[in-house]
Scaffold this active site. Structure first.
Site, PDB file in Angstrom:
ATOM      1  N   LEU A 208       0.850  -1.199   0.000  1.00 42.23           N
ATOM      2  CA  LEU A 208       0.000   0.000   0.000  1.00 42.23           C
ATOM      3  C   LEU A 208       0.875   1.236   0.000  1.00 42.23           C
ATOM      4  CD1 LEU A 208      -2.480  -0.860   2.921  1.00 42.23           C
ATOM      5  CD2 LEU A 208      -3.047  -0.807   0.490  1.00 42.23           C
ATOM      6  N   HIS A 209       0.627   2.174  -0.892  1.00 42.86           N
ATOM      7  CA  HIS A 209       1.371   3.436  -0.803  1.00 42.86           C
ATOM      8  C   HIS A 209       0.648   4.634  -1.405  1.00 42.86           C
ATOM      9  CE1 HIS A 209       2.423   2.496  -4.961  1.00 42.86           C
ATOM     10  NE2 HIS A 209       2.744   3.763  -5.104  1.00 42.86           N
ATOM     11  N   ARG A 210      -0.513   4.406  -2.043  1.00 46.57           N
ATOM     12  CA  ARG A 210      -1.222   5.534  -2.660  1.00 46.57           C
ATOM     13  C   ARG A 210      -1.664   6.518  -1.582  1.00 46.57           C
ATOM     14  NH1 ARG A 210       0.137   5.641  -7.574  1.00 46.57           N
ATOM     15  NH2 ARG A 210       0.309   3.512  -8.280  1.00 46.57           N
ATOM     16  N   ASP A 286      -2.174  -1.466  -4.094  1.00 51.86           N
ATOM     17  CA  ASP A 286      -2.654  -0.295  -4.834  1.00 51.86           C
ATOM     18  C   ASP A 286      -1.595   0.150  -5.840  1.00 51.86           C
ATOM     19  OD1 ASP A 286      -0.809   0.905  -3.154  1.00 51.86           O
ATOM     20  OD2 ASP A 286      -2.273   2.057  -2.010  1.00 51.86           O
TER      21      ASP A 286
END
Ligand code: UD1
Length: 366
Positions: A208-210, A286
């Site tokens: 996850l990094h958005r 994501d």
């Protein structure tokens, strides 16, 4: 050698290193141009940058702009200022930018203003969601570049819809698959799941990094709650991106995970990460690239986004877009289903770098 056309290849962030590696290797064998690698320094941690250079044996960059982190305007502006100086000093004959990060846009702008032709690799992808910084970067970069190297027919169509002349569009295929094939033997030999005491097909991988998922406390907390629930059925390995790590600390959320079967770790090298992916039961992400890699490998992928700039991974691949609230239910459905057969997509064949080289040769020959 010195009178041969000079090509600048720009890299900035983790996904760029992966895309550029096959191209650097393909160009090494050629004698029709000289190549210089420019690293803007947008990603600078050892495991976000050096580890990838090591895995792919990418040579040391000829220039490192060491820009680091900042707001969008700071990052874009600083890359432009630093890269313009280099272009004025050495005047490359062509600039190649890849992907959709801030440095992609910044260097395309520098080239366009100095009348240096720019080629964009992975052109034409659109999520049609302008709240994503990457979408703005893609649209502007594609407007500025004179050659658009696209991965798939939907990308060609997006560009035509924006009024871009078909003469500028060259479909070359998906360079991410070249990268995977380049290291496939080493990926398959590595058994990174053993580092976590897990068995093949007996775990999921999460990334996850958005900003939309991790920069908001409520959103991140909700996602962690879902992962916690799912981990009771399926252990999860979660390599944590620096942005996500920062937000987990800021919101003091790591404690939520307690002694759950969620293995948090630093971002992994490409070989370690892909070794985990290729034996995973499912992936939750994501990221853009992982949607493609899992489609190619036939691993189910749940993408935590309302849209994707890579729709072919949904229509022809293993990708399913999920809302955060539906994550646990959708994951349980995937776990109950038999895995389908792997579909081979057109031009996802490990030969994209060769097609880029041929296109470049033609461009330079005029
Ligand atoms: C960037 C790209 C995104 C890409 C992602 C891959 C843009 C707008 N975004 O997002 O498209 O999918 O890279 O990872 O260009 N940080 C570190 N060490 C690093 C890099 C970053 O600690 O080596 C931290 C910094 O505190 C920074 C934050 O992570 O503020 C975010 O980094 P940044 O490069 O701004 O964007 P990403 O979220 O990585």
């Amino acid at each position: 050698m010195a009178d041969m056309p000079l090509i600048h290849i720009i890299v900035a962030a983790r996904p760029n290193f992966i895309k550029v590696a096959p191209l650097m290797h393909a160009l090494k064998r050629e004698t029709f141009c000289r190549v210089e690698l420019v690293h803007t320094g947008q990603h600078y941690d050892a495991n976000m940058s050096d580890a990838l250079f090591g895995d792919f044996s990418i040579p040391e960059p000829d220039y490192n702009l060491s820009i680091g982190s900042g707001t969008h305007a700071e990052q874009t502006g600083q890359v432009m200022i630093a890269y313009e100086k280099i272009c004025l000093a050495c005047r490359p004959d062509r600039i190649i930018v890849v992907g959709d990060v801030n440095s992609t846009l910044a260097c395309a702008l520098v080239g366009a203003k100095l009348h240096i032709p720019v080629a964009h690799l992975e052109a034409g992808l659109r999520s049609f969601d302008r709240s994503m910084p990457e979408e703005i970067n893609r649209i502007v970069t594609d407007t500025l570049a004179d050659v658009l190297w696209t991965p798939s027919p939907d990308a060609d169509e997006n560009l035509r819809q924006e009024g871009i002349s078909p003469k500028r569009i060259v479909r070359v295929g998906n360079i991410m698959i070249d990268a995977l094939e380049l290291l496939r033997d080493r990926i398959e030999a590595r058994q990174a799941h053993l580092d976590f005491g897990l068995s093949p097909n007996g775990y999921g991988v999460v990334t996850l990094h958005r900003p939309s998922n991790v920069d908001n406390e409520g959103a991140l907390q909700g996602l962690l709650a879902s992962l916690l629930k799912l981990s009771k059925t399926l252990p999860l390995v979660f390599p944590v991106h620096p942005r996500t790590n920062k937000m987990l600390d800021a919101f003091n959320l790591t404690r939520m995970l307690g002694d759950a079967a969620i293995y948090l770790c630093e971002p992994l090298s490409y070989i370690d990460f892909m070794s985990l992916i290729c034996r995973a039961r499912l992936t939750i992400t994501d990221s853009g690239g992982i949607q493609e890699e899992t489609t190619y490998l036939g691993i189910p992928c749940l993408t935590l986004r309302p849209n994707t700039e890579r729709p072919i991974t949904v229509t022809q691949g293993t990708n399913i877009l999920v809302a955060p609230d539906d994550l646990v239910e959708k994951a349980q459905q995937v776990l109950q289903k038999q895995r389908g057969s792997v579909r081979v997509l057109d031009l996802w064949d490990g030969k994209t770098a060769d097609r880029v080289v041929e296109s470049l040769r033609r461009l330079l020959a005029g």
